[in-house]
Design a protein around this motif. Structure first.
Motif, PDB file in Angstrom:
ATOM      1  N   GLU A  58       0.840  -1.200   0.000  1.00 20.74           N
ATOM      2  CA  GLU A  58       0.000   0.000   0.000  1.00 20.74           C
ATOM      3  C   GLU A  58       0.873   1.247   0.000  1.00 20.74           C
ATOM      4  O   GLU A  58       2.038   1.194   0.406  1.00 20.74           O
ATOM      5  N   PRO A  66      -4.836   7.979  -1.154  1.00 19.53           N
ATOM      6  CA  PRO A  66      -4.309   6.687  -1.598  1.00 19.53           C
ATOM      7  C   PRO A  66      -3.614   6.788  -2.963  1.00 19.53           C
ATOM      8  O   PRO A  66      -4.006   7.573  -3.825  1.00 19.53           O
ATOM      9  N   LYS A  79      -2.247   4.587  -6.335  1.00 23.62           N
ATOM     10  CA  LYS A  79      -2.482   3.306  -7.019  1.00 23.62           C
ATOM     11  C   LYS A  79      -1.379   2.931  -8.006  1.00 23.62           C
ATOM     12  O   LYS A  79      -1.270   1.773  -8.401  1.00 23.62           O
ATOM     13  N   LEU A 135      -4.957  -2.099  -4.140  1.00 21.48           N
ATOM     14  CA  LEU A 135      -6.073  -1.419  -3.471  1.00 21.48           C
ATOM     15  C   LEU A 135      -7.047  -2.503  -2.997  1.00 21.48           C
ATOM     16  O   LEU A 135      -6.984  -3.645  -3.452  1.00 21.48           O
ATOM     17  N   GLY A 163      -6.320   1.557  -0.019  1.00 21.23           N
ATOM     18  CA  GLY A 163      -5.818   0.366   0.649  1.00 21.23           C
ATOM     19  C   GLY A 163      -6.401   0.291   2.048  1.00 21.23           C
ATOM     20  O   GLY A 163      -6.990   1.262   2.540  1.00 21.23           O
TER      21      GLY A 163
END
Length: 376
Positions: free
Chosen positions: A311, A323, A325, A338, A345
């Motif tokens: 993550e 977050p 990705k 994710l 995450g």
């Protein structure tokens, strides 16, 4: 002669004759609409801090030769006030912002102040516009304390005049429809901060030079820069946020939450500090290691290939967590897991819940929430 300290008890309050109506939550855009009042305090090298004034929001009047315009004698803070579930208005860890603001001021020869006095003044400012603090999870009042050098003249020297002012802006959630994970471009072609510089201070001069690299990254389909530094390409920050990564040791199964150490090149984020504190308190020590250490884009690449990258997310006042990705580096894409069907995450999601719970008064955590006013 003793210079006058900042003194909240001397505040002079002039209320607006034209009180505005709260905007519907759906119309709140970050940094676009402001509350009815502002706080201003002038400082001079001769007398110290003047009378604090809370007055209707208005333009500033400055000499065109003021040093703020020519030599970037400017610093700011970003903090928030929240309407809690029991109908109080609180500020989140304002003492941390004041401490950092004074460090920034010292670095560029602007005056410092007693943190408690400014916290009290900001509280009085919020009380004037308490009806404009939005209600609901994700909604808050963004507070922008700013300090500028106002000495008139084109010589480069220590300012003998300064202006401290605070404006406030009702804001909605950073992600209006839930988390939206971002793509980053690992950036070694531009440098955000360097040892001996002032990357750990909240100076306006740190921000403007970062906009061009962000535009360059955006032209290649990335939302932000992942700032790298040094011959080893150490990961430092993401955009204007601190960066966190989660690794797993495939031999022991133990997870590690990692962020770069405070070595003078990293902004001393209040959210960063909050995440580290809560992680140490709430994550099971037998399953987790919490690390402030150097780590490189090379390590991230290697651990991704070995299935050990779990993550990554940014942290900051505006979003709490953002977050991540995907990271673009040397023509390759590093994919970051994710949760199935989600844009976050598991740890970023949990951290956001922890901090939201404290900010909105659902849970208590020491002295992190400072009550400004009780609406009951």
């Amino acid at each position: 002669m003793t210079l006058a300290p900042l003194d909240a008890s001397k505040v002079k309050i002039t209320t607006t004759q034209h009180a505005s109506k709260p905007k519907p939550n759906s119309e709140l855009v970050f940094g676009k609409s402001f509350t009815d009042h502002m706080l201003t305090v002038e400082w001079t090298a001769e007398k110290g801090w003047g009378t604090p004034e809370i007055k209707p929001y208005q333009n500033l009047s400055l000499d065109p030769s003021a040093v703020v315009f020519h030599y970037a004698f400017e610093l700011f803070e970003g903090m928030k006030a929240y309407r809690t579930v029991d109908n109080k208005i609180t500020m989140f860890r304002p003492d941390m912002n004041m401490k950092r603001m004074n460090k920034s001021a010292q670095r560029i020869c602007l005056p410092t102040f007693d943190p408690e006095e400014l916290i009290t003044l900001i509280g009085k400012l919020i009380q004037q516009d308490k009806y404009l603090v939005p209600e609901g999870k994700g909604y808050s009042l963004y507070i922008r304390p700013t300090l500028i050098g106002t000495t008139a003249g084109l010589g480069v020297s220590t300012p003998d005049r300064a202006l401290l002012y605070v404006i406030c802006c009702p804001v909605g959630p950073y992600y209006k429809t839930g988390f939206k994970a971002v793509r980053l471009e690992a950036t070694d072609y531009a440098t955000r901060a360097w040892p001996g510089g002032c990357g750990d201070k909240k100076l306006g001069a740190n921000y403007a030079p970062c906009v061009l690299p962000q535009l360059q990254a955006a032209s290649r389909g990335y939302q932000q820069n992942l700032w790298l530094f040094g011959p080893n390409n150490n990961i430092t920050e993401v955009g204007t946020m601190n960066a966190f990564f989660v690794f797993k040791d495939s031999k022991t199964g133990k997870k590690e939450l990692v962020t770069a150490p405070l070595d003078g090149t990293i902004l001393e984020g209040v959210t960063r500090d909050s995440i580290l504190n809560l992680a140490k308190e709430r994550l099971e020590p037998s399953e987790w290691t919490i690390s402030e250490r150097y780590f490189t884009i090379g390590e991230v690449t290697e651990r991704s290939k070995n299935g050990e990258l779990l993550e990554a997310f940014g942290s900051g006042t505006a979003a709490i967590v953002s977050p991540i990705k995907e990271i673009g580096w040397k023509g390759e894409q590093i994919n970051i897991p994710l949760l199935p069907g989600e844009q976050t995450g598991p740890l970023a999601k949990e951290v956001a819940q922890w901090i939201n719970g404290i900010q909105y008064g659902e849970t208590e955590h020491g002295n992190w929430s400072r009550v400004v006013t009780d609406l009951n």
